[in-house]
Scaffold this motif. Structure first.
Motif, PDB file in Angstrom:
ATOM      1  N   ARG A 202       5.149   2.488  -2.342  1.00 21.50           N
ATOM      2  CA  ARG A 202       3.766   3.142  -2.857  1.00 21.50           C
ATOM      3  C   ARG A 202       3.016   1.751  -2.888  1.00 21.50           C
ATOM      4  N   LEU A 203       2.151   1.427  -2.176  1.00 24.65           N
ATOM      5  CA  LEU A 203       1.381   0.318  -2.149  1.00 24.65           C
ATOM      6  C   LEU A 203      -0.152   0.595  -2.972  1.00 24.65           C
ATOM      7  N   VAL A 204      -0.330  -0.079  -3.827  1.00 23.29           N
ATOM      8  CA  VAL A 204      -1.737  -0.014  -4.730  1.00 23.29           C
ATOM      9  C   VAL A 204      -2.216  -1.391  -4.754  1.00 23.29           C
TER      10      VAL A 204
ATOM     11  N   HIS B 178       1.705  -0.814   7.165  1.00 19.58           N
ATOM     12  CA  HIS B 178       2.565   0.312   6.239  1.00 19.58           C
ATOM     13  C   HIS B 178       1.970   1.642   6.553  1.00 19.58           C
ATOM     14  N   GLY B 179       0.740   1.620   7.043  1.00 18.00           N
ATOM     15  CA  GLY B 179       0.176   3.121   7.380  1.00 18.00           C
ATOM     16  C   GLY B 179      -0.586   3.798   6.286  1.00 18.00           C
ATOM     17  N   ALA B 180      -0.300   3.319   4.968  1.00 17.24           N
ATOM     18  CA  ALA B 180      -0.830   4.138   3.860  1.00 17.24           C
ATOM     19  C   ALA B 180      -1.206   3.132   2.668  1.00 17.24           C
TER      20      ALA B 180
ATOM     21  N   THR C  13     -13.972   2.848   3.410  1.00 17.11           N
ATOM     22  CA  THR C  13     -13.771   4.198   4.047  1.00 17.11           C
ATOM     23  C   THR C  13     -13.724   3.976   5.518  1.00 17.11           C
ATOM     24  N   GLU C  14     -14.949   3.702   6.049  1.00 13.79           N
ATOM     25  CA  GLU C  14     -15.336   3.690   7.490  1.00 13.79           C
ATOM     26  C   GLU C  14     -14.188   2.861   8.183  1.00 13.79           C
TER      27      GLU C  14
ATOM     28  N   LEU D  47      -6.247   5.522   3.847  1.00 13.66           N
ATOM     29  CA  LEU D  47      -6.643   4.711   2.749  1.00 13.66           C
ATOM     30  C   LEU D  47      -7.009   5.724   1.753  1.00 13.66           C
ATOM     31  N   THR D  48      -6.494   5.537   0.476  1.00 11.01           N
ATOM     32  CA  THR D  48      -7.024   6.299  -0.610  1.00 11.01           C
ATOM     33  C   THR D  48      -7.619   5.288  -1.465  1.00 11.01           C
TER      34      THR D  48
END
Length: 270
Positions: A41-43, A60-62, A77-78, A86-87
């Protein structure tokens, strides 16, 4: 690579302490140090223009990022669409509950891994904020002013050993990784930077019984560095307590190792 990414403004905002990393060699070393694995869980704190963000997404993909500057939200975001999911959490990082975030981010072990190029003017508050949520954090990889990293990892007797050293080392293993020169950033800061790894200790390994008391003792001991423990800790711990912890009352705070402060803080107060 020295130009801003497409969609991002060229100029950094001085009042936010922004220095955008652009040196590919440094970026690659950071990604290698983090070495994300499936289920992690990367932040990331303060993604800026995505120098570390997009390589981590490619790997990592997320990724979840915490960004305060609203002008960076749309371009991040773009640009992220070509790299992964991306969150974005648009908040002041000091107001983010990492424990709650760990429950919300997809992953396998219930802990997050923090990454970030921290603004120099907020580095210590962010570090102490992370400590408050150490149980929800598996590890941290931060880029900070080299002088701060030196203080974080300092040993007793060093001129830079102090409150920051004791507080961080009591709760984490602190491992300096490598130095980063000013030219790796745009605009270049006036100081060297360094990347450090912090791994929170297991509760049984820390030994701190009362975090509030421990913080109070350490702060008082280093409040006036030239004073002996006997004088610096007046009203906090008397001579008998200092001796009961196996410490010399005439010693100064910078001579006491982390374990000594833990023993002293764990003693029952009169």
């Amino acid at each position: 690579m020295s130009e801003a990414r497409p969609g991002f403004q060229r100029e950094a905002k001085k009042h936010l302490g922004q220095h955008f990393l652009h040196e590919k060699g440094v970026i690659n070393k950071i990604v290698q140090a983090v070495d994300p694995k499936p289920g992690d869980r990367l932040v990331e704190i303060g993604p800026g223009q995505g120098a570390i963000t997009f390589p981590l997404l490619d790997r990592h993909g997320a990724l979840t990022v915490i960004e305060f500057d609203r002008d960076l939200i749309a371009p991040l975001t773009e640009a992220a669409q070509a790299h992964g999911r991306l969150t974005i959490v648009h908040r002041d990082v000091l107001q983010v509950d990492f424990t709650a975030l760990a429950k919300d981010v997809e992953g396998t072990d219930g802990q997050i891994r923090l990454v970030g190029n921290l603004p120099y003017n907020l580095s210590s508050p962010i570090l102490f904020h992370a400590l408050e949520h150490a149980g929800a954090i598996r590890d941290m990889h931060f880029m900070l002013q080299k002088e701060v990293v030196d203080r974080m990892a300092a040993e007793p007797g060093s001129k830079v050993y102090g409150r920051l050293s004791v507080m961080l080392q009591a709760y984490c293993r602190v491992v300096p990784l490598f130095k980063v020169p000013p030219g790796a950033f745009r605009p270049p800061p006036k100081v060297d930077s360094a990347v450090v790894r912090m791994v929170p200790r297991a509760p049984g390994e820390m030994g701190v019984q009362d975090p509030v008391r421990f913080t109070h003792v350490v702060r008082a001991a280093f409040g006036q560095r030239r004073k002996t423990l006997r004088n610096a800790l007046q009203g906090v711990a008397d001579t008998a307590m200092i001796e009961a912890a196996g410490l010399r009352p005439d010693a100064r705070a910078e001579q006491i190792d982390v374990a000594g402060f833990v023993r002293l803080a764990n003693l029952p107060t009169p």
